[in-house]
Write a protein that holds these residues in place. Structure first.
Motif, mmCIF file in Angstrom:
data_model
loop_
_atom_site.group_PDB
_atom_site.id
_atom_site.type_symbol
_atom_site.label_atom_id
_atom_site.label_comp_id
_atom_site.label_asym_id
_atom_site.label_seq_id
_atom_site.Cartn_x
_atom_site.Cartn_y
_atom_site.Cartn_z
ATOM 1 N N ARG A 1 -30.315 -104.499 -84.867
ATOM 2 C CA ARG A 1 -30.316 -105.521 -83.830
ATOM 3 C C ARG A 1 -30.195 -104.815 -82.488
ATOM 4 N N ALA A 2 -31.185 -105.023 -81.627
ATOM 5 C CA ALA A 2 -31.233 -104.306 -80.355
ATOM 6 C C ALA A 2 -31.396 -105.269 -79.193
ATOM 7 N N HIS B 1 -32.480 -105.174 -75.124
ATOM 8 C CA HIS B 1 -33.117 -104.384 -74.070
ATOM 9 C C HIS B 1 -32.892 -105.092 -72.744
ATOM 10 N N ALA C 1 -38.919 -101.697 -77.219
ATOM 11 C CA ALA C 1 -38.909 -102.772 -78.214
ATOM 12 C C ALA C 1 -40.076 -102.595 -79.191
ATOM 13 N N SER D 1 -36.533 -105.309 -87.715
ATOM 14 C CA SER D 1 -35.467 -105.315 -86.711
ATOM 15 C C SER D 1 -35.552 -106.597 -85.886
ATOM 16 N N GLN E 1 -34.794 -108.146 -82.143
ATOM 17 C CA GLN E 1 -34.594 -107.613 -80.805
ATOM 18 C C GLN E 1 -34.649 -108.716 -79.754
ATOM 19 N N ILE F 1 -39.291 -110.024 -81.771
ATOM 20 C CA ILE F 1 -38.861 -109.710 -80.410
ATOM 21 C C ILE F 1 -38.833 -110.996 -79.599
#
Length: 286
Positions: A78-79, A81, A90, A100, A102, A127
């Protein structure tokens, strides 16, 4: 108001006014579907639509190394930005760590529309893009949600003041899971007062820090980027050092006592005293 700039090349540059200034998408003549994004002449991102795992800019390669090391290879993360640009990191994480999740926070909604139109995201990539300020976007993220928070926010070529303080990093720390990484792209030049202040600010929130930068930047010989890494747990300093040393433009990684000595007793920055990062000299983008 948008306007297009025609070229004689097979692909055309796209020039459009966005909230943050004049955005230019310039085709990469060496890679068939790659583009460089500039805003008011300052390079912001490079994207290869055929190979999103390719990172061209030096500082983005260093952020990519950190993304590679935040979890075992291929494991979804889990990101968050902070700062979107052309969504380069991303895209990189989506390509190298499928599944993932994001979140991208980018306040320049006109820039987001331009990038989505000209450099569309993979519809299978998980994303989400939020059109808001970085600190406002952080408030909408649950405690302990993120494995990785990347801060790469510039207004023109300067990091806004409110994204340089202990209050800002307190919220970053809140959204990070235990052992998660905070990575920030910082820009400074001699006498490196901003960079030292940012190290002191991060040290107030993160017990473990590392800094990756060109040796000439760390010696105060020229203006450039430095990537700061912070965590509440051990950092993979040896592996990060090895990867940075193997880059086309090698850099040095400082950690521990060397990094504390480099910060030189600088004080942590609070909202009340925060200022934007210094403007780069005109020669940087020539």
């Amino acid at each position: 108001m948008a306007r297009n700039k025609r070229t004689r090349e097979a692909r055309e540059a796209v020039v459009e006014t966005v909230d943050g200034g004049l955005a230019e998408l310039m085709p990469d003549r060496d890679r068939p579907r790659a583009w460089t994004l500039l805003v008011d002449g300052a390079p912001q991102s490079h994207v290869d639509l055929d190979d999103p795992a390719y990172l061209d800019f030096e500082y983005q390669r260093r952020l990519g190394h950190i993304a590679d090391l935040v979890a075992p290879p291929g494991r979804p993360v889990r990101a968050v930005h902070l700062g979107g640009g052309a969504f380069t990191l991303a895209r990189y994480i989506a390509a190298t760590r499928p599944r993932s999740t994001q979140q991208v926070v980018e306040r320049d909604t006109a820039l987001v529309r331009l990038v989505r139109r000209e450099l569309p995201l993979d519809p299978q990539a998980r994303i989400r893009v939020r059109g808001t300020d970085a600190r406002e976007g952080l408030t909408r993220i649950a405690d302990g949600w993120a494995d990785l928070v990347i801060a790469d926010v510039f207004s023109g070529a300067r990091t806004p003041a409110h994204l340089t303080s202990t209050e800002f990093l307190t919220d970053v720390r809140r959204v990070l899971a235990p052992g998660g990484y905070y990575a920030a792209n910082l820009a400074d030049g001699p006498p490196l007062a901003h960079l030292r202040g940012q190290l002191a600010t991060a040290a107030a929130l993160f017990p473990e820090l590392a800094l990756a930068a060109d040796p000439a930047v760390l010696r105060g010989k020229r203006f450039g980027n430095a990537v700061l890494l912070g965590s509440d747990g051990p950092l993979p300093v040896a592996e990060l050092t090895r990867r940075c040393a193997g880059d086309p433009h090698p850099c040095r990684v400082e950690h521990g006592r060397g990094l504390r000595d480099f910060s030189g007793g600088a004080a942590a920055v609070t909202d009340a005293a925060a200022v934007a990062s210094p403007a780069p000299p005109p020669s940087v983008f020539r």
